[in-house]
Design an enzyme around this catalytic site. Structure first.
Site, mmCIF file in Angstrom:
data_model
loop_
_atom_site.group_PDB
_atom_site.id
_atom_site.type_symbol
_atom_site.label_atom_id
_atom_site.label_comp_id
_atom_site.label_asym_id
_atom_site.label_seq_id
_atom_site.Cartn_x
_atom_site.Cartn_y
_atom_site.Cartn_z
ATOM 1 N N GLU A 152 -5.230 10.117 -5.456
ATOM 2 C CA GLU A 152 -4.091 9.397 -6.177
ATOM 3 C C GLU A 152 -4.635 8.676 -7.246
ATOM 4 O OE1 GLU A 152 -2.064 6.146 -4.138
ATOM 5 O OE2 GLU A 152 -3.456 6.142 -2.705
ATOM 6 N N HIS A 158 -6.308 4.676 5.402
ATOM 7 C CA HIS A 158 -7.485 4.413 4.666
ATOM 8 C C HIS A 158 -8.703 4.326 5.330
ATOM 9 C CE1 HIS A 158 -5.384 2.555 0.862
ATOM 10 N NE2 HIS A 158 -4.605 3.307 1.615
ATOM 11 N N ASP A 170 0.021 11.859 2.618
ATOM 12 C CA ASP A 170 0.263 10.837 1.702
ATOM 13 C C ASP A 170 0.353 11.509 0.368
ATOM 14 O OD1 ASP A 170 0.193 8.606 0.240
ATOM 15 O OD2 ASP A 170 -1.577 7.673 0.954
ATOM 16 N N GLU A 210 0.230 11.770 -6.560
ATOM 17 C CA GLU A 210 -0.875 11.603 -5.484
ATOM 18 C C GLU A 210 -0.609 12.792 -4.447
ATOM 19 O OE1 GLU A 210 -2.031 8.813 -1.759
ATOM 20 O OE2 GLU A 210 0.006 8.492 -2.479
ATOM 21 N N ASP A 213 6.502 6.939 -3.166
ATOM 22 C CA ASP A 213 5.185 7.014 -2.256
ATOM 23 C C ASP A 213 5.782 7.103 -1.049
ATOM 24 O OD1 ASP A 213 2.813 7.364 -1.192
ATOM 25 O OD2 ASP A 213 1.863 5.675 -2.560
ATOM 26 N N HIS A 234 -8.561 7.823 -1.449
ATOM 27 C CA HIS A 234 -8.994 7.337 0.026
ATOM 28 C C HIS A 234 -9.210 8.402 0.840
ATOM 29 C CE1 HIS A 234 -4.870 7.283 1.448
ATOM 30 N NE2 HIS A 234 -4.438 6.509 0.323
#
Length: 339
Positions: A215, A190, A113, A320, A102, A182
């Protein structure tokens, strides 16, 4: 708003879209490079450093303006998230491991992300497939005006339709109920909205112009994580009032964090680099900083994010993507030929 007005509004945001797409293309190329050398026997610290060097090179690192968005996660097995090796950690990747990779890129605070799961033994394939399919379902379900709890219910239904046999024992794949996707805002990984991966949760809706990390995490264990192990990930809190500090060391470290990372996440490995975490800012290696870092977390200026773990002995997987809810369409910005 009619379709012509939506197209006009979309056009106004093209400059932002281009930055986000550029960051996503860097992510695709970095992960293609990483996928070429990740194999059993590699030290995780070496893997992370190679990946991060390529990330800096391709995004053309320039301090806060562009660079790595957060430390490279390489959580193994029952550890689902927020693990990267600290200095001196000699953990080696083995054939039997399930690793979540990640990492993020950012250009002018626009964060990509995106994560995938690495495994070598085919017995883990049903677990990994369950999670990949669940993430894809989350992406399909997402959109302007869609309630977040609806997405979570759809994700869970797909994820938990799978089971995984490991060494003669059959495990139901469970969605990890206390992990979420998120919303993402500039320099804020976030940004306030959580996308659940199980049913329940609130009916807040996704809105036009928002970016989300969709994710999902699946587990052969309890399907619930807790904080455990030594912490490596830290992040300065967003929108903080001025908090006076007594310790000179804490003040000095906070100045370093502000200059080098701002409100982006960082790790201990980066503080101990000769350049202090950014070749461009080059504020120097931080020495004897652990006490100062504890002062900053105790004062509420910085949050520590320890590894998130399910029950020891189980396996977890993650996929994700970052999506952008444009007025005219939903763009899966980080999608590549690999996943």
């Amino acid at each position: 708003m009619d379709s012509e007005e939506k197209r006009a509004q979309d056009h106004l945001s093209f400059e932002v879209y281009d930055k986000v797409r550029h960051a996503a293309e860097c992510h695709r190329q970095v992960r293609r490079y990483a996928q070429s050398f990740i194999e059993p026997g590699i030290k995780l610290i070496d893997m992370c450093e190679r990946l991060e060097e390529k990330n800096r090179e391709l995004v053309v690192e320039a301090g806060l303006e562009r660079g790595i968005a957060f430390p490279t996660g390489c959580s193994l097995n029952h550890v689902a998230a927020h693990y990267t090796p600290n200095p001196g950690d000699d953990t080696v990747l083995t054939y039997n491991d399930v690793m979540k990779v990640d990492f993020g890129t950012q250009i002018e605070g626009r964060i990509i992300d995106c994560a995938w799961t690495v495994y070598f033994d085919d017995k883990y394939e049903p677990l990994v497939k369950a999670v990949q399919e669940a993430t894809d379902e989350g992406i399909r379900s997402a959109g302007i005006d869609v309630p977040l709890n609806e997405i979570g219910e759809n994700i869970q239904e797909v994820m938990e339709s799978y089971e995984c046999e490991i060494d003669g024992v059959t495990y139901p794949v469970k969605a990890i109920s206390n992990l979420n996707g998120h919303s993402i805002a500039p320099y804020q990984i976030h940004a306030g909205k959580s996308v659940p991966i199980v049913k329940g949760g609130d009916a807040t809706r996704m809105e036009e112009g928002e970016m989300f990390a969709i994710e999902t995490f699946g587990s052969t264990g309890r399907g619930y994580v807790h904080e455990d192990m030594e912490c490596s990930h830290y992040m300065k809190n967003f929108d903080l009032p001025h908090i006076p500090l007594r310790s000179n060391r804490a003040k000095k470290l906070l100045t370093h964090i502000n200059k080098t990372f701002g409100t982006l996440a960082f790790c201990r490995r980066w503080l101990e680099r000769d350049d202090g975490g950014s070749p461009t800012v080059n504020a120097g290696k931080q020495e004897k900083y652990l006490g100062a870092l504890k002062n900053l977390t105790d004062a509420g200026l910085v949050t520590a994010y320890p590894p998130l773990c399910d029950t020891r002995g189980c396996y977890t997987a993650q996929y994700e993507h970052t999506i952008l809810l444009r007025p005219t369409c939903k763009e899966v910005i980080s999608r590549g030929e690999d996943y």
